[in-house]
Design an enzyme around this catalytic site. Structure first.
Site: not given
Ligand code: GLN
Length: 493
Positions: A77, A157, A181
């Site tokens: 990532k 994400s 995410s």
């Molecule tokens: N979807 C969540 C957010 O937008 C979690 C994102 C994440 O875990 N990095 O904050």
């Protein structure tokens, strides 16, 4: 034999038995990446580096000195800093930032013989649930629905990493989870993803989103593969003060163990409004599978669940607004070329460099931390966070693990995403609680909806009990027989 169809553990066995070389395995994956450009899973590809690492692996294997992940092609990532290789966090603000250091987690993977294929796309600064906020364009979910030509999101994400695994572009990938995410995109892509206990993997060298919630973990094709990767990624790191000094268990030994007599909690508050019927039905099926394998099902209550999303959306943006203050155009990354004064430089650099979702979070976070509102929002959210943690502590006095769905729905098509940010935030309703409490959770691909898109089930355990997640996760994986479901689907279409 198509080497990209192997699981990570099958590939290790094949390399060990010298059925193929690390170079052949890596070449197959590089070809597959070339042929899968339409997925837009990678921001940066590193084929030359991958092939030279593969040569080193082949030499070690020939000498009988094979390392735990020797010769395994991995996707990283783009939130993990990689020495000498551009790292973007999915944002334009980092410009052409090339770190001169390596994150601890990736460095652990390279020390174990892992091979980097490239850096995967992600929602900007890991803020999102769809990969639509990436500054490098949307990632496409390799899953599609027969009979329509819509493109589906991979979730976020960690959408690039999850699409890479589902599309057979890599045998394993790193991901991070601040509110879901790892688990949410794993569910959308029909793969396994585990968010370990806060402190299990070092955060050093991972671009920070919300430091008290961020945690790295692997995404893979199978539960066993996730165990093999986490064994290498996890561990104490003196460079991260929140990393915990406990031995890393042999997670893969948990696979295949009996769950006879294990108590599985079903939190009633997770039957949230708006949960898709097929997701609810899959949850019931999961309960049956575990019962049939000898587990005891116990109803539990997590009464503060309904406050989890509002709490998360105060704490995460508050920490993000502070972490992202460093992108000022002075030290690294993008710098506006049209600034006339210092204030101008800050303002223009940040306006040009950040996308809308990131700006929204910075605004919310700055507001929540400002004098006069700090007590009303930030302090209050911290208190509710404590109550959410206590809910889990109480429930885990009665049960060993909990079973819930991962996301209330399947992946949505690009263009059909929830239009207001609050509905997008609802994607995280079943996952953020664990980040607030620091607990580990795994998402297992368990079903396919009637459109033919994957659905995941989530298992939760007390802190540092990841072994239970692997043990029970393997039982669900076997019962769901997900790969057979995919085959059936392919034949039917
Ligand atoms: N979807 C969540 C957010 O937008 C979690 C994102 C994440 O875990 N990095 O904050």
């Amino acid at each position: 034999m198509d080497l990209t169809k192997l699981t990570l553990s099958e590939a290790l066995a094949g390399l060990k038995a010298k059925k193929f070389s690390a170079t052949e395995l890596t070449q197959s994956h590089i070809k597959r990446i070339e042929a899968s450009k339409h997925l837009n899973a990678f921001i940066t590809e590193t084929p030359d580096l991958a092939l030279s690492s593969a040569e080193n692996s082949d030499n070690r294997i020939a000498r009988g000195e094979m390392l735990p992940l020797d010769g395994i092609p991995l996707a990283i990532k783009d939130l993990f800093c990689t020495q000498g290789i551009k790292t973007t966090a999915g944002s334009h603000i980092l410009g052409n930032f090339v770190p001169h250091y390596e994150s601890t987690v990736t460095s652990n993977l390279w020390k174990a013989g892992g091979i980097m294929l490239g850096k995967t796309s992600m929602d900007e600064f890991a803020m999102g649930s769809s990969n639509l906020t990436s500054a490098f364009g949307p990632v496409i979910n390799p899953w599609h629905v027969e009979g329509n030509d819509k493109k589906y999101v991979p979730g976020g994400s960690s959408g690039g990493s999850c699409a890479a695994i589902a599309g057979d572009l890599a045998l394993g990938a790193t991901a991070t989870d601040t509110g879901g995410s790892i688990r949410q995109p794993a569910s959308f892509c029909g793969i396994v993803g585990i968010k370990p206990t806060y402190g299990r993997c070092s955060r050093w060298g991972i671009v920070a989103f919300a430091s008290s919630l961020d945690q790295a973990g692997p995404v893979t094709k199978t539960v066993e593969d996730a165990a093999l990767m986490l064994e290498v990624m996890a561990g104490h790191d003196p460079k991260d003060a929140t990393s915990v000094n406990r031995p890393v268990p042999h997670y893969s030994k948990s696979i295949g163990q009996s769950i006879q007599g294990l108590k599985v909690g079903i939190p009633k508050e997770y039957r949230v409004d708006g949960m898709n019927k097929e997701v609810a039905a899959l949850w019931d099926k999961g309960i049956e599978w575990l019962k049939e394998s000898g587990a005891e099902i116990v109803d539990v209550s997590l009464p503060h669940t309904k406050y989890a999303l509002p709490t998360y959306y105060i704490i995460a943006p508050a920490e993000a607004s502070s972490n992202l203050a460093r992108y000022d155009g002075i030290r690294f990354g993008h710098r506006s070329s049209s600034a006339q004064s210092l204030d101008d430089l800050y303002e223009l650099t940040r306006s040009e460099g950040f996308g809308n979702e990131v700006k929204r979070r910075i605004l919310i976070g700055t507001y929540a931390l400002s004098a006069g509102y700090y007590e009303a929002y930030y302090i209050k959210a911290q208190k509710v966070r404590r109550l959410i943690t206590q809910d889990f502590e109480e429930a885990f006095k009665k049960v060993d693990v909990m079973l819930t769905p991962t996301v209330p729905s399947a992946a949505f098509a690009i263009g059909e995403e929830p239009k207001d940010p609050i509905s997008m935030y609802m994607m995280d309703v079943l996952t953020v609680t664990l980040n607030l409490a620091g607990l580990p959770g795994i998402s297992i691909p368990a079903g396919i909806n009637n459109e033919g898109l994957p659905l995941g089930l989530q298992l939760i355990s007390p802190a540092f009990e990841e072994e239970r997640l692997f043990k029970v996760g393997a039982v669900i994986e076997k019962a769901a027989d997900f790969s057979k479901q995919i085959e059936k689907l392919r034949k039917a279409s």
